[in-house]
Design a protein around this motif. Structure first.
Motif, short mmCIF file in Angstrom:
data_model
loop_
_atom_site.label_atom_id
_atom_site.label_comp_id
_atom_site.label_asym_id
_atom_site.label_seq_id
_atom_site.Cartn_x
_atom_site.Cartn_y
_atom_site.Cartn_z
N TRP A 15 37.52 41.54 11.18
CA TRP A 15 36.85 41.75 12.41
C TRP A 15 36.69 43.22 12.17
O TRP A 15 35.76 44.08 12.79
N ASP A 44 40.74 40.14 18.18
CA ASP A 44 40.39 40.82 19.54
C ASP A 44 41.89 41.18 20.52
O ASP A 44 43.01 40.47 20.62
N SER A 87 42.15 48.25 17.13
CA SER A 87 41.56 49.54 17.57
C SER A 87 41.66 50.79 16.83
O SER A 87 40.83 51.47 17.19
N HIS A 103 32.58 45.02 13.70
CA HIS A 103 32.65 46.29 14.51
C HIS A 103 32.99 47.59 14.16
O HIS A 103 32.09 48.72 14.39
N ASN A 115 37.69 37.31 16.07
CA ASN A 115 37.58 37.79 16.70
C ASN A 115 38.78 37.08 17.99
O ASN A 115 39.47 38.06 19.08
#
Length: 402
Positions: free
Chosen positions: A278, A301, A307, A282, A297
């Protein structure tokens, strides 16, 4: 992702260039926006990417800078080349020492990985050598290396070392102030970490390879990719170079058995592999096969920590990350309450070399297990108390204001 400085954008472009997802023209464009080159190279150095930055700035950006800047780039490459030669020479000597004793050994990371990912160009910085041996060969390997002049880098007495094998995954040896340290592993990942059990079977999948005319054993490409993801997760993905390793291996391995890798990832007790895939997708725009992209994902996700991890990777210098963040990430990556409990218990209870400073006699060895929780409580307890007290104070202030 947050707004990046020109230096950070350039570093990302260099990483993507190495991963095959950026063009020379795109890298030149990012380079043209940088004005503070000292800060840019310092950022590259902090992320372990100074030689790689020097290589691409010297080749893709030829003619863009003053001659003295190219002199600096050449000096960086020469310095890293010298270090690469030193590491390679020592590695070959160590391999011969262990081979003479009939001890199978697998070189990890270091010069072998650098050659695997970028032929003979010494782009990858390394400061030590990592070797994997079977658990049953640890004692013989240690004795052979100590007879050759190596010493244990440990605060524990020599008669206590055997008792520590069950909580450790490696021994550190050194020879002098010039030669690189040697990390002797018998596990690719300490057993308390998520997915560690996957690596118990890597010896069944080793491959024969050649390194500077030496026959060596190496991890399969699939195990190498899983290991790099796990190694990065163990260190909280604290530098961009960790992502670069994973991305470049995918770029250089078009024949990866993705079906078996995804199956292994799903069957392991964590989402370590999914997070690595991931991140490179990204952050470095690595194109993954549909099965791998779906797996990553699906697992990652929507998880805020992922993040936040991307933001932190580029927002701070790697040496500013806290070791306590390692435990937080491992708990998030562990799948199920039992792997989480095992991970937390291992972190809190299993002693490290720091506890060895007590110099306890062998008869009181069990006290190391009690001392570590006390030391961690003293180290982090007051910080936690201040955080809680501050939160209570803020709530009371808000209530009084209302």
């Amino acid at each position: 992702m947050m707004q990046q400085t020109p230096a950070a954008e350039l570093l990302l472009a260099i990483a993507r260039r190495f991963a095959g997802s950026e063009s020379p023209e795109g890298l030149r464009l990012r380079a043209s926006r940088v004005t503070e080159w000292s800060a840019a190279m310092e950022l590259a150095r902090a992320h372990g990417m100074e030689p790689l930055a020097a290589w691409y700035l010297d080749t893709d950006c030829a003619g863009m800078f003053a001659p003295d800047f190219y002199d600096r780039l050449h000096a960086t490459l020469q310095r890293n080349t010298a270090n690469f030669v030193l590491l390679t020479t020592d590695l070959i000597k160590v391999l011969r020492i262990l081979r003479a004793r009939g001890i199978p050994v697998v070189p990890l990371k270091g010069p072998v990985l650098a050659v695997t990912l970028f032929n003979e160009i010494p782009w990858r910085e390394s400061c030590d050598l990592d070797l994997l041996v079977r658990r049953g060969d640890v004692g013989r390997a240690k004795d052979a290396l100590m007879e050759a002049g190596y010493k244990l880098d440990s605060q524990l007495r020599s008669d206590e070392e055997n008792a520590t094998y069950h909580w450790r995954s490696q021994l550190v040896l050194f020879r002098d102030d010039v030669s690189p340290a040697l990390d002797l592993h018998w596990e690719l990942l300490p057993s308390l970490f998520p997915c560690a059990r996957y690596f118990d079977s890597v010896w069944e999948r080793l491959q024969n390879s050649t390194f500077h005319d030496q026959e060596i054993l190496t991890l399969s490409a699939e195990d190498q990719l899983f290991f790099l993801c796990a190694h990065a997760a163990r260190h909280s993905w604290h530098s961009l170079r960790l992502a670069v390793d994973v991305a470049r291996l995918i770029h250089m391995s078009p024949d990866l058995d993705w079906d078996s890798m995804i199956r292994a990832g799903r069957n392991s007790d964590g989402i370590v592999l999914a997070l690595g895939l991931w991140i490179v997708n990204h952050l470095l725009e690595v194109k993954l096969p549909e099965i791998a992209l779906h797996y990553a994902n699906e697992a990652i996700d929507g998880k805020p920590f992922a993040s936040q991890l991307l933001e932190r990777m580029m927002a701070i210098a790697p040496d500013q990350y806290e070791n306590s963040s390692e435990l937080r990430l491992q708990l998030r990556l562990a799948a199920g309450w039992w792997p989480k409990l095992r991970c937390a218990a291992g972190y809190v209870l299993l002693p490290t070399d720091a506890e060895g400073a007590l110099r306890l006699p062998a008869s009181l060895f069990f006290l190391y297990y009690l001392y570590r929780p006390v030391r961690l409580t003293a180290k982090y307890g007051m910080k936690l108390f201040r955080m809680i007290s501050g939160e209570v104070t803020r709530r009371h202030a808000w209530t009084d204001g209302v």
